[in-house]
Design an enzyme around this catalytic site. Structure first.
Site, PDB file in Angstrom:
ATOM      1  N   ASP A 338      22.498   2.527  35.559  1.00 13.87           N
ATOM      2  CA  ASP A 338      23.852   2.943  35.213  1.00 13.87           C
ATOM      3  C   ASP A 338      24.315   2.184  33.978  1.00 13.87           C
ATOM      4  OD1 ASP A 338      24.491   4.921  37.020  1.00 13.87           O
ATOM      5  OD2 ASP A 338      25.035   3.492  38.576  1.00 13.87           O
ATOM      6  N   ASP A 375      49.306   1.537  33.449  1.00 15.97           N
ATOM      7  CA  ASP A 375      47.875   1.806  33.651  1.00 15.97           C
ATOM      8  C   ASP A 375      47.208   0.555  34.218  1.00 15.97           C
ATOM      9  OD1 ASP A 375      45.211   2.413  33.523  1.00 15.97           O
ATOM     10  OD2 ASP A 375      45.245   3.182  31.475  1.00 15.97           O
ATOM     11  N   THR A 406      45.634  11.660  36.150  1.00 15.56           N
ATOM     12  CA  THR A 406      45.009  12.475  37.198  1.00 15.56           C
ATOM     13  C   THR A 406      43.756  13.115  36.634  1.00 15.56           C
ATOM     14  OG1 THR A 406      46.173  14.532  36.632  1.00 15.56           O
ATOM     15  CG2 THR A 406      47.281  13.035  38.176  1.00 15.56           C
ATOM     16  N   ALA A 407      42.842  13.448  37.516  1.00 17.96           N
ATOM     17  CA  ALA A 407      41.597  14.078  37.077  1.00 17.96           C
ATOM     18  C   ALA A 407      41.853  15.462  36.497  1.00 17.96           C
ATOM     19  CB  ALA A 407      40.634  14.178  38.259  1.00 17.96           C
ATOM     20  N   GLN A 408      42.971  16.104  36.915  1.00 18.67           N
ATOM     21  CA  GLN A 408      43.271  17.451  36.414  1.00 18.67           C
ATOM     22  C   GLN A 408      43.813  17.397  34.984  1.00 18.67           C
ATOM     23  OE1 GLN A 408      44.247  16.383  39.534  1.00 18.67           O
ATOM     24  NE2 GLN A 408      42.477  17.453  40.436  1.00 18.67           N
ATOM     25  N   THR A 409      44.784  16.500  34.729  1.00 20.74           N
ATOM     26  CA  THR A 409      45.391  16.430  33.391  1.00 20.74           C
ATOM     27  C   THR A 409      44.576  15.605  32.424  1.00 20.74           C
ATOM     28  OG1 THR A 409      46.721  14.477  33.928  1.00 20.74           O
ATOM     29  CG2 THR A 409      47.668  16.645  34.437  1.00 20.74           C
ATOM     30  N   SER A 412      47.658  10.174  30.818  1.00 22.61           N
ATOM     31  CA  SER A 412      48.707   9.377  31.444  1.00 22.61           C
ATOM     32  C   SER A 412      49.762   9.112  30.374  1.00 22.61           C
ATOM     33  CB  SER A 412      48.148   8.058  31.985  1.00 22.61           C
ATOM     34  OG  SER A 412      47.628   7.264  30.931  1.00 22.61           O
ATOM     35  N   ASP A 555      25.947   2.529  44.580  1.00 26.45           N
ATOM     36  CA  ASP A 555      26.844   1.897  45.555  1.00 26.45           C
ATOM     37  C   ASP A 555      27.739   2.896  46.280  1.00 26.45           C
ATOM     38  OD1 ASP A 555      28.484   2.650  43.499  1.00 26.45           O
ATOM     39  OD2 ASP A 555      29.283   0.652  43.084  1.00 26.45           O
ATOM     40  N   ASP A 559      25.855   8.426  45.721  1.00 24.08           N
ATOM     41  CA  ASP A 559      24.558   7.923  45.252  1.00 24.08           C
ATOM     42  C   ASP A 559      23.490   7.971  46.343  1.00 24.08           C
ATOM     43  OD1 ASP A 559      25.367   7.242  42.647  1.00 24.08           O
ATOM     44  OD2 ASP A 559      26.226   5.356  43.342  1.00 24.08           O
TER      45      ASP A 559
END
Length: 719
Positions: A338, A375, A406-409, A412, A555, A559
């Site tokens: 990673d 944030d 948000t994961a949609q917009t 922030s 983790d 995964d």
């Protein structure tokens, strides 16, 4: 409406924690402590598992019986009918027993360190009181939901039980946090004194029985049955009780057993051959010859090498679920790593504010900092810190409603009282937000695209900042350059892996441009950008279909499939129970970079086994030329020219060889347990090095050792 102040944080990248060096290896004290265990292993029910040493033990029993009977039956004779001293048989018997004991001692010392660690782990497995509940409210309070905690012993908990653990209490069993967040002391398990934070709903939700909650309160769902906890498995594994022989180890044992059977047949034919020329070879001499012929050196050390390999992992705070996993680590040809936390430090840092044409830099800095006040991520805090360094202290400004990410917009920001809106986020998301305003100028987009591509190509992450006001409409102000910091020294380590024929692949969710730049800086061979769990699984299967062995770390629950598919799956101890169950190794320190150390330890195990096998075979070949000419020169005078060591007599030659055969085992125990010094070399260079050092050394050592011992034995009256 609220006023926020800039949070304090450090912009310095955290120092990379070096892997602890293994503890000092096995000295005289460890050898003495292992002696009782070596005697216990003389039990034939244990010895038969090692066929080579079992043959030596049978020979020792038979020789001892003959030594006891000799006063009544008459002394032995060497080939050609010459009498040998009466002390000869007893000498052979004693050194055969010592050969078996030295072999047992090697295994006992290797197991000793694991047992010492198991004893310390047992102290964490004390029975504690658990507060078991059937229900709990949103605040983690079982009493508010009408449930009364049931106080039970931790030994009575079973799979699926839910318990409440408060500050100062021990976690009663392995489980996942289903509510709450707490600081936990895991020093009893990991040896790390600094507390760690565990919380529900993420990839850091797993807790281990025996650890102590230092603050707050958590609700834990038990994920293990009694006697099957993580600590229980650790105890069994480090003690060696659960260690199964690996396929390569089994194959080598079969080879050694086959060679031993062949040499038994060869030895049994010697007496008829000697009889045909009016010579006799006594049973003690034949047994001595057999022991010198069979590969006793590697047979004695093989088990200890395997146990010590797993122990080296334990010393690095890595728990291997089987010896097969350690061995597979040594054969790995593809390493999946990673990016975040492994190749880079994990916390992207704001390095510069890039304003667009016509925009005041102070306006950009202030807007970027204001949108980052709420944030909580390290990236957001670094933006505020960078603004402070440039003299813009946003804590002095009033702000309005916080707009969380948000994961949609994918944005922030804040909405200020005067109607001004500020947004910070991914380029495409911010552009789409700006274009909702028909007054937005499109001419600035070309400059923006140029800056975004420049930052991405350099390996950074661009965050676009925009503002929308009632008077001016929507405007893009500029870009914040977030930089991933590659860990020091990784490029050199990847070069070493490349020299060993190991291909490194970086996995990241970044866009291809960013991934390419970081991969080039880190020195990895390839990368997989915008990776999903399905992409990881597909990559592993593709590599395995090409004949490669794959290692990876993980983790999270997402995964788990890839960890299970990989030949070596290293789960982080901070991760979920699903990840730890899927992997065949668990890193107690949760350090993803340790995967490189794990591969090195696996390589060292294989190199050590190969080196000592080479030495053992070469050692046996040399002993044939040392002993047989001296023994049969009286019957076959032509063999005298091969007696280059000029050994004193047939009796001293045989006894010297048996003594050397035993002593070389005890001399090699430290090497078997510490391991041959690991060097990042290709397979062909490792083979050439083994043949030069351990092959040639294995031929020369017996000639020198047996001659020196013969000089001492010849001083004994009768020899």
């Amino acid at each position: 409406m609220s006023t926020l102040t800039a949070p304090s944080s450090s912009r310095n990248a955290p120092e990379q924690k070096p892997a602890d060096e293994p503890k000092a290896a096995f000295g005289p004290a460890a050898l003495l402590e292992a002696v009782p265990g070596a005697f216990r292993k003389l039990d034939p029910r244990i010895m038969w598992r090692n066929p080579v040493m079992f043959i030596v033990e049978v020979g020792a029993v038979l020789t001892t019986a003959i030594a006891i009977a000799e006063p009544f039956l008459g002394g032995p004779e060497a080939s050609g009918g010459s009498a040998i001293p009466s002390t000869f048989t007893w000498g052979i018997a004693v050194w055969l027993w010592l050969t078996v004991l030295f072999a047992n001692l090697a295994e006992s010392v290797a197991e000793g360190r694991g047992k010492a660690q198991a004893d310390s782990l047992r102290k964490t497995r004390t029975s504690t009181t658990a507060h078991r509940v059937g229900a709990y409210d949103e605040a983690g309070d079982p009493s508010a939901s009408g449930a009364v905690p049931d106080e039970v012993s931790s030994a009575d908990l079973t799979l699926g039980d839910v318990v409440v653990v408060s500050a100062g209490e021990l976690v009663p069993g392995d489980g996942d946090i289903v509510w709450g967040i707490a600081s936990i002391d895991e020093s009893a398990i990991t040896g790390e004194s600094a507390p760690v934070v565990r919380e529900s709903g993420g990839d850091r939700s797993a807790v281990t029985g025996g650890t102590r909650v230092l603050s707050d309160r958590i609700v834990v769902r038990i994920t293990s049955r009694p006697g099957e906890t993580f600590v229980d498995r650790m105890i069994g594994l480090v003690e060696g009780a659960a260690r199964q022989k690996t396929p390569n180890e089994i194959a080598l044992n079969v080879l050694l057993s086959s060679l031993s059977i062949i040499f038994v047949v060869v030895t049994l034919t010697l007496n008829p051959i000697a009889s045909s020329v009016s010579a006799e070879v006594s049973v003690p001499v034949l047994i001595a010859l057999l022991v010198c012929l069979i590969p006793t050196t590697i047979g004695a050390l093989l088990s200890a090498i395997g146990i010590a390999g797993m122990d080296r992992l334990v010393q690095h705070n890595v728990l291997a679920m089987s010896g097969r996993a350690v061995e597979a680590a040594g054969d790995v040809t593809t390493l999946l790593l990673d990016k975040t936390g492994t190749i880079t430090y994990g916390n992207r840092q704001a390095s510069e504010f890039v304003r667009l044409a016509g925009i005041d830099e102070q306006e950009l800095v202030r807007a970027a900092a204001l949108s980052s006040l709420a944030d909580p991520t390290p990236e957001g805090k670094s933006i505020v810190d960078l603004a402070n360094e440039q003299g813009v202290h946003v804590g002095d400004f009033a702000v309005g409603d916080v707009v969380p990410f948000t994961a949609q917009t994918r944005m922030s920001g804040i909405d200020q009282p005067d109607g001004t809106q500020i947004r910070k986020g991914a380029s495409s998301a911010v552009i789409a937000w700006v274009e909702q305003d028909t007054r937005a100028a499109s001419s600035i987009l070309a400059d923006l695209d140029e800056q975004v591509e420049r930052i991405s190509s350099s390996g950074g992450t661009p965050l676009v900042v925009a503002a929308k006001s009632p008077e001016e409409g929507a405007r893009i102000l500029g870009v914040v350059h977030l930089k991933d910091v590659v860990k020091d020294g990784l490029a050199e380590r990847f070069a070493e892996l490349r020299a060993m024929g190991i291909r490194t692949v970086m996995i990241t969710g970044d866009n291809p441009l960013t991934a390419k730049a970081i991969a080039a800086e880190a020195g990895v061979d390839d990368f997989l950008a915008e990776a999903t769990p399905e992409d990881k699984m597909e990559l592993i299967k593709k590599e395995q279909a090409g004949g490669n062995l794959v290692a990876m770390t993980g983790d999270g629950t997402n995964d788990a499939p890839a960890l299970a598919q990989a030949d070596v799956g290293v789960a982080m101890n901070t991760g979920t129970s699903a990840a730890k169950e899927a992997g065949n190794m668990v890193d107690l320190d949760s350090d993803p970079t340790k995967l490189i150390d794990i591969v090195a330890i696996g390589k060292q195990l294989l190199i050590t086994r190969g080196a000592l096998t080479t030495f053992s075979i070469a050692n046996d070949v040399a002993k044939y030329f040392a002993i047989i000419p001296a023994m049969f020169a009286g019957v076959f005078p032509g063999l005298a020219v091969l007696n280059i060591m000029q050994l004193h007599s047939p009796a001293s030659a045989v006894l010297s060889a048996i003594i050397f055969n035993a002593v070389v085992i005890i001399v090699l125990i430290p090497l078997a347990l510490r391991g041959v010094k690991y060097r990042p070399l290709s397979a062909s260079r490792v083979l050439a090095r083994n043949l030069l050092i351990y092959g040639v050394g294995g031929v020369i050592a017996p000639f020198i050792g047996i001659k020196l011992i013969d000089l001492v034995v010849s001083l004994i009256p009768g020899f």
